[in-house]
Enzyme design. Structure first.
Site, PDB file in Angstrom:
ATOM      1  CB  SER A   1      -0.932   0.102   1.305  1.00 34.72           C
ATOM      2  OG  SER A   1      -0.286  -0.082   2.409  1.00 34.72           O
TER       3      SER A   1
ATOM      4  CG  ASN B   1      -3.901  -4.535  13.077  1.00 32.17           C
ATOM      5  OD1 ASN B   1      -3.241  -4.561  11.900  1.00 32.17           O
ATOM      6  ND2 ASN B   1      -4.251  -5.609  13.631  1.00 32.17           N
TER       7      ASN B   1
ATOM      8  CB  THR C   1     -42.580  23.505  -7.918  1.00 32.03           C
ATOM      9  OG1 THR C   1     -43.518  23.637  -8.596  1.00 32.03           O
ATOM     10  CG2 THR C   1     -42.319  24.357  -6.563  1.00 32.03           C
ATOM     11  CG  HIS C   2     -43.222  19.821 -10.335  1.00 30.73           C
ATOM     12  ND1 HIS C   2     -43.430  18.356  -9.987  1.00 30.73           N
ATOM     13  CD2 HIS C   2     -44.037  20.457  -9.397  1.00 30.73           C
ATOM     14  CE1 HIS C   2     -44.319  18.310  -8.892  1.00 30.73           C
ATOM     15  NE2 HIS C   2     -44.682  19.760  -8.381  1.00 30.73           N
TER      16      HIS C   2
ATOM     17  CB  SER D   1     -17.341  23.434 -29.507  1.00 35.25           C
ATOM     18  OG  SER D   1     -17.509  22.558 -30.696  1.00 35.25           O
TER      19      SER D   1
ATOM     20  CE  LYS E   1     -22.508  24.129 -27.675  1.00 27.02           C
ATOM     21  NZ  LYS E   1     -22.466  22.949 -27.850  1.00 27.02           N
TER      22      LYS E   1
ATOM     23  CG  ASN F   1     -19.653  23.735 -24.681  1.00 23.18           C
ATOM     24  OD1 ASN F   1     -20.718  24.120 -24.796  1.00 23.18           O
ATOM     25  ND2 ASN F   1     -19.104  23.133 -25.588  1.00 23.18           N
TER      26      ASN F   1
ATOM     27  CD  GLU G   1     -21.357  20.118 -19.613  1.00 22.47           C
ATOM     28  OE1 GLU G   1     -21.859  19.429 -20.438  1.00 22.47           O
ATOM     29  OE2 GLU G   1     -20.913  21.235 -19.953  1.00 22.47           O
TER      30      GLU G   1
ATOM     31  CE1 TYR H   1      -6.203  -3.034   9.078  1.00 22.99           C
ATOM     32  CE2 TYR H   1      -5.523  -5.534   8.966  1.00 22.99           C
ATOM     33  CZ  TYR H   1      -5.571  -4.012   8.528  1.00 22.99           C
ATOM     34  OH  TYR H   1      -5.074  -3.535   7.339  1.00 22.99           O
TER      35      TYR H   1
ATOM     36  CD  GLN I   1      -2.841  -2.291   2.398  1.00 25.36           C
ATOM     37  OE1 GLN I   1      -2.306  -2.475   3.423  1.00 25.36           O
ATOM     38  NE2 GLN I   1      -2.744  -2.929   1.250  1.00 25.36           N
TER      39      GLN I   1
ATOM     40  CE  LYS J   1      -4.376   3.033   4.979  1.00 26.65           C
ATOM     41  NZ  LYS J   1      -4.909   1.964   5.095  1.00 26.65           N
TER      42      LYS J   1
HETATM   43  N1  ARG Z   1      -1.135  -0.983   5.517  1.00 25.47           N
HETATM   44  C1  ARG Z   1      -2.182  -1.572   6.530  1.00 25.47           C
HETATM   45  C2  ARG Z   1      -3.419  -0.902   6.220  1.00 25.47           C
HETATM   46  O1  ARG Z   1      -3.660   0.121   5.633  1.00 25.47           O
HETATM   47  C3  ARG Z   1      -1.547  -1.348   7.960  1.00 25.47           C
HETATM   48  C4  ARG Z   1      -2.176  -2.389   8.693  1.00 25.47           C
HETATM   49  C5  ARG Z   1      -1.657  -3.635   8.569  1.00 25.47           C
HETATM   50  N2  ARG Z   1      -2.082  -4.607   9.670  1.00 25.47           N
HETATM   51  C6  ARG Z   1      -1.852  -6.057   9.518  1.00 25.47           C
HETATM   52  N3  ARG Z   1      -2.195  -6.692  10.505  1.00 25.47           N
HETATM   53  N4  ARG Z   1      -1.608  -6.345   8.340  1.00 25.47           N
HETATM   54  O2  ARG Z   1      -4.251  -1.298   6.845  1.00 25.47           O
END
Ligand code: ARG
Length: 471
Positions: free
Chosen positions: A22, A109, A154-155, A276, A282, A284, A289, A316, A321, A324
């Protein structure tokens, strides 16, 4: 060799490494990770779990790593899978033995839960700030157009007359709620998961209050399982951002309609419109949008994490993971959309004449006609029926209500008098709507003052979404 390789006899397959890593995205958490580790090390030292010398070495090492990362001198590597392992490996490479003591009484964790909380907490103030900026633009424009009559719909059918200010201030109210939703999220997430360990706390005599305090949290999280498995704060943020984008998207839809030749209520500044490649005429509304389009992306971020979380047993699981990238994407998207949207609104030209002309058609004063009869003593339901017949008559004659003569009106009700024309003029229809929250100038002024007070209370004052300057 991996930091966790102790019990393994073989190296992991390259495909597994690629799936598992990650660091490609969680390196964005480096500052929070290092700050959290420093607080953890200080606490371990204070509680006598590691020696003062090791504590100092760890703190100096982490500080130096932080500086090097900020100076762009550090190359993170997938050999160490995530930001936590990367920082620990860098530390041990620099300071040796002491570096290996940092992870005492901690797990990745609780570490990752801490990092993400701190990251979100640090980013909320910026989004709040952008929202306040947008509200300021809306207030500025609303002040100019308090008497500019436009059709309220409205509508998407012309309904009753409002002012352009009233329409803009409706959006300002939505953005105020977005601000308070983000503030709520920042306030509720402010409990510290560090010290939850892998899931079951630790046998070391740690002081969770010390780390919580040092890192600016109100308290440690009360249950260690919840500490490592809770992602409510991420979902709250993504929900708040989804609602915010929904507001921007509705507004975008209106901007797009208003720019069309069919409406022409506004004209966008050249700097906030595009052309365009084939049609020379045009202009735009791509900004609106794109904002409308990006709303789907932010909803996707929310739905993806809700789906990830829905079947997870405590505590956990590596699925988490996947939390993120949606967070980063949603924050980046919102931070990109808000300033350009505000600038687009600030620079638009408002075609008040076209709005007024549109309001003149479509019988948007029909309710006022019924109200006129009601105020003369007729029950509202009867007045409503008479007005309906008048509208049908006008439609057949190609007239508006105010173009009818007193004789014509008399055929529908004896209650019509000279004062009818004043009562159904668009200006008085709007000006007389003085009920609390209505479009009359006295009321849009009150709304403006309330929104300005909301904004200025948050500019330069302490509030839950305010940046934590210790970070
Ligand atoms: N990179 C992991 C995450 O984003 C960190 C936690 C990993 N923990 C584990 N027990 N493998 O969640």
């Amino acid at each position: 060799m991996k930091l966790w390789s102790g019990r393994f006899e073989k190296e992991t397959d390259n495909l597994v490494d690629a799936l598992n890593a990650s660091i490609g995205f969680d390196q964005r958490l480096y500052r929070e990770d290092i700050t959290g580790s420093m607080a953890h090390a200080r606490m371990l030292g204070a509680c006598g779990i590691i020696s003062p010398e090791d504590t100092d070495a760890i703190l100096e090492g982490l500080q130096a790593i932080l500086q090097d990362v900020e100076a762009g001198k550090v190359q993170f590597t997938t050999d160490h899978e995530d930001i936590h392992m990367n920082v620990e490996a860098l530390l041990t490479a620099r300071i040796g033995e002491a570096g290996k003591r940092l992870h005492t009484a901690r797990s990745r964790n609780d570490q990752v839960a801490l990092d993400l909380r701190m990251y979100i907490r640090a980013r909320i103030p910026k989004i709040v700030d952008l929202l306040l900026g947008l509200e300021e633009v809306l207030c500025g424009q609303a002040k100019e157009y308090q008497t500019a009559v436009m059709p309220g719909y409205t509508h998407l059918q012309r309904a009753q007359p409002i002012s352009f200010a009233q329409h803009l201030l409706a959006y300002a109210s939505m953005f105020s709620r977005d601000v308070t939703r983000l503030e709520d999220c920042a306030a509720r997430l402010n409990e510290c998961p560090l010290g939850s360990g892998a899931l079951a706390g630790t046998t070391y005599p740690i002081d969770r209050w010390q780390t919580a305090r040092e890192l600016g949290f109100d308290a440690p999280m009360s249950n260690s399982l919840d500490g490592v498995s809770d992602r409510d704060y991420v979902l709250e943020l993504l929900s708040a951002l989804s609602i915010l984008m929904m507001h921007l998207s509705r507004f975008s839809e209106e901007i797009i309609l208003w720019c069309s030749w069919e409406f022409k209520f506004i004209e966008l500044d050249d700097a906030y419109a595009t052309g365009s490649s084939i049609m020379p005429q045009k202009k735009n509304p791509d900004v609106a949008e794109l904002v409308r389009g990006k709303t789907g992306r932010v909803y996707g971020d929310l739905v993806s994490l809700l789906t990830t979380m829905k079947g997870l047993p405590l505590a956990y699981n590596k699925d988490m993971q996947e939390d993120k990238e949606p967070v980063f994407d949603a924050i980046d998207t919102v931070e990109m959309c808000l300033p350009v949207f505000a600038a687009m609104l600030k620079t638009m030209t408002v075609c008040t004449g076209n709005m007024r002309r549109a309001a003149g058609k479509g019988f948007i004063n029909a309710t006022d006609c019924a109200d006129y009869l009601t105020k003369k003593g007729m029950p509202f339901r009867d007045a409503y029926a008479v007005t309906g017949r008048l509208v049908a008559h006008c439609t057949a004659q190609g007239k508006t209500l105010e173009e009818l003569s007193l004789e014509e009106l008399a055929a529908f009700s004896r209650l019509f008098g000279e004062d009818f024309y004043e009562a159904v003029s668009l200006e008085s229809c709007m000006a007389l709507r003085v009920s609390y929250g209505g479009p009359a100038v006295s009321e849009t002024t009150r709304q403006l003052e309330a929104i300005e007070a909301f904004v200025s209370a948050r500019r330069g004052q302490d509030h839950p979404g305010k940046p934590n300057t210790d970070q």
